[in-house]
Write an enzyme that holds these catalytic residues in place. Structure first.
Site: not given
Ligand code: PGA
Length: 254
Positions: A171, A234, A95, A165, A8-10
């Site tokens: 994050g 992420g 999400h 999650e 998930n590149w956001k």
């Molecule tokens: P993270 O994010 O791996 O940076 O904690 C995961 C996500 O939000 O799907």
């Protein structure tokens, strides 16, 4: 069955050139794996740039969100159908970063339906904000699953994946990842609740992924001891060396 590793590149990276380089770096490793399916979810803007003309067996593409509306007058929005027509197969839905922006379970449910109708497999994110010692968070998860996935057409349930999650584990502000033991417990619970909606057979087949501060150090624990069907990654999906190692770890698991 092989594992699903979702990147998930956001809202990254900032330019198409960087997106191409990142995809190229991941593709090299992903295409050599024997069992693991890599699902790359870049910003929708880059999907057409990155998806190759001919689909590959090991690398799949997904959107990070799509619009819940069917009305074509939706300024700034992108539909599940568009994401499918560009060549993607998956869609992250619900999400916590979208929920934080106001997305309700009802909207998630609509998006799940539109995604399946469009031919995409929704990766539905659920997770509690706080973990309490009494297990109240489990009722919260039950509520979330019921509200997001209740009363769908029977055939839809076989198209779904759930990514557990816990919000507190996601994050840079995270307290750190959950533990494989907790995940195992929570994933069983999720499967049980899902069985109440979709029946035992589909609940056994449901892929339940773990997400939240996944890294090279903890990936194996979740996949092996936690028996996660996959991971939603992420930050570490933006660091090719790390993500490649996660893919290789996943591929080694029996
Ligand atoms: P993270 O994010 O791996 O940076 O904690 C995961 C996500 O939000 O799907």
């Amino acid at each position: 069955m092989g594992k699903f590793i979702v990147a998930n590149w956001k809202m990254n990276p900032a330019s198409p050139r960087e997106a191409k380089l990142l995809a190229l770096a991941l593709k090299k490793t992903a295409s050599k794996l024997t069992k693991t399916r890599t699902i790359i979810c870049p910003p929708a803007l880059y999907l057409s740039l990155l998806i190759p003309p001919r689909p590959t067996k090991k690398i799949f593409w997904g959107g990070q969100d799509a619009c819940a509306g069917v009305n074509e007058a939706e300024t700034g929005a992108i539909s599940a159908k568009m994401i499918k027509n560009i060549g993607a197969d998956y869609l992250i839905v619900g999400h916590s970063e979208r929920r934080r922006a106001g997305e309700t379970d009802k909207v998630v449910r609509e998006k799940v339906q539109l995604a399946v109708k469009a031919g995409l497999k929704p990766i539905i994110c659920i997770g509690e904000e706080k973990r309490d010692a009494h297990g109240d968070y489990l009722s919260f998860l039950r509520g979330q699953i019921g509200a997001c996935l209740g009363d769908l057409k029977k055939s839809y349930y076989s198209e779904i994946m759930i990514a557990y999650e816990p919000i507190w584990a996601i994050g840079t502000e995270a307290h750190g990842a959950d533990t494989p033991d907790n995940f195992l417990h929570n994933a069983l619970f999720i499967r049980k609740v899902f069985a109440g909606l979709a029946g035992n057979e589909l609940a056994l087949a449901l892929p339940v992924l773990y997400g939240g501060s996944v890294n090279v150090k903890n990936a194996e624990g979740f996949l092996k001891d936690g028996r996660a069907d996959g991971l939603l990654v992420g930050r570490e999906s933006l660091v090719p060396d790390q993500f490649k190692q996660i893919l290789q770890i996943a591929d080694k698991i029996k």
